[in-house]
Design an enzyme around this catalytic site. Structure first.
Site, mmCIF file in Angstrom:
data_model
loop_
_atom_site.group_PDB
_atom_site.id
_atom_site.type_symbol
_atom_site.label_atom_id
_atom_site.label_comp_id
_atom_site.label_asym_id
_atom_site.label_seq_id
_atom_site.Cartn_x
_atom_site.Cartn_y
_atom_site.Cartn_z
ATOM 1 N N GLU A 297 22.550 22.608 40.864
ATOM 2 C CA GLU A 297 23.480 23.242 39.926
ATOM 3 C C GLU A 297 24.231 24.405 40.567
ATOM 4 O OE1 GLU A 297 20.107 26.039 39.796
ATOM 5 O OE2 GLU A 297 20.343 23.882 40.096
ATOM 6 N N HIS B 119 18.593 23.729 44.657
ATOM 7 C CA HIS B 119 19.371 23.940 43.444
ATOM 8 C C HIS B 119 20.680 23.143 43.451
ATOM 9 C CE1 HIS B 119 17.185 27.357 41.562
ATOM 10 N NE2 HIS B 119 16.798 27.593 42.802
ATOM 11 N N CYS C 297 13.489 23.907 40.834
ATOM 12 C CA CYS C 297 12.835 25.133 41.304
ATOM 13 C C CYS C 297 11.707 25.520 40.339
ATOM 14 C CB CYS C 297 13.867 26.238 41.484
ATOM 15 S SG CYS C 297 13.288 27.635 42.486
#
Length: 235
Positions: free
Chosen positions: A210, A208, A91
């Site tokens: 994570e 994302h 990002c």
């Protein structure tokens, strides 16, 4: 900081970072050691890989990533990449990597001019990279996005090179429930959601991974990415 043993992955925190702790946790979850690295640090503390996390570094002043690229740690990150060390920009980290010249192209304002936060379907375009070896080529996955400046843009020559050399890693793709015209959340050229550099050791992606390491939170489709890179640097 976790006491887990395994490959050391530095996660850089800039003023305004949001996802640094999530990235450290994802690395620790997969058996690595997440190493927090402050943006003003003089070195990378002997890490095997680097993550530039999501957020709003320096408040996105000027444009996202434009100031963060001048943080003292970025000289070390660039040198790490030039030595062949792996770097993942997620990002805002993707935006920083482009601003720093680690990846081609730029991330522009979403075509809708709106901030978009939602789970998004992706296709894995290649599993022949350091970051995607634990996926299947063509696999459909779901990862969350949260950005206002995620429209990947580049000139036709660059886009053709990315296509021809297999550097497009993830694309936005429709699910069975989505209209064909609705799946690209930001208007990225050629539906690009993630790319690698020519050497294959720098990945930039807007979704994302994570935030997708536990099915209880909606998706665990980010786990193979961390498995892939930790397996690579452990060799």
């Amino acid at each position: 900081m976790s006491t887990a043993r395994g490959p050391r992955v530095g996660v850089v925190t800039f003023p305004g970072s949001l996802d640094d702790r999530d990235a450290v946790r994802a690395v620790d979850t997969m058996g690595g050691t997440g190493v927090p690295v402050w943006h003003a640090a003089a070195g990378l503390d002997d890490v095997d890989a680097v993550i530039l996390p999501g957020g709003f570094s320096y408040g996105d002043y000027l444009r996202p990533g434009a100031i963060a690229r001048f943080s003292p740690i970025m000289q070390e990150v660039v040198q790490h990449a030039e030595r062949g060390g792996p770097v993942i920009g997620i990002c805002n980290g993707f935006q920083i990597a482009c601003e720093a010249g680690l990846l081609p192209g730029a991330l522009l304002r979403n075509a809708s001019l709106k901030f978009v936060c939602a789970p998004i379907h992706l296709h894995v375009e290649s599993n022949d990279t350091w970051f995607t070896s634990r996926y299947e080529r063509g696999q459909s996955i779901v990862l969350p996005i949260a950005h206002g400046d995620g429209r990947y843009s580049a000139d036709d020559e660059t886009l053709d090179r990315l296509e021809g050399e297999g550097q497009i890693v993830f694309r936005y793709a429709p699910s069975a429930l989505e209209a064909e015209e609705a799946y690209n959340p930001n208007g990225s050229m050629r539906d690009i959601a993630g790319i690698v550099n020519g050497a294959g050791n720098v990945l930039g992606m807007m979704p994302h991974p994570e935030r997708a390491v536990d099915a209880l939170l909606g998706s665990a489709d980010g786990l193979p990415l961390f498995e892939s890179i930790l397996q690579r640097v452990a060799v």
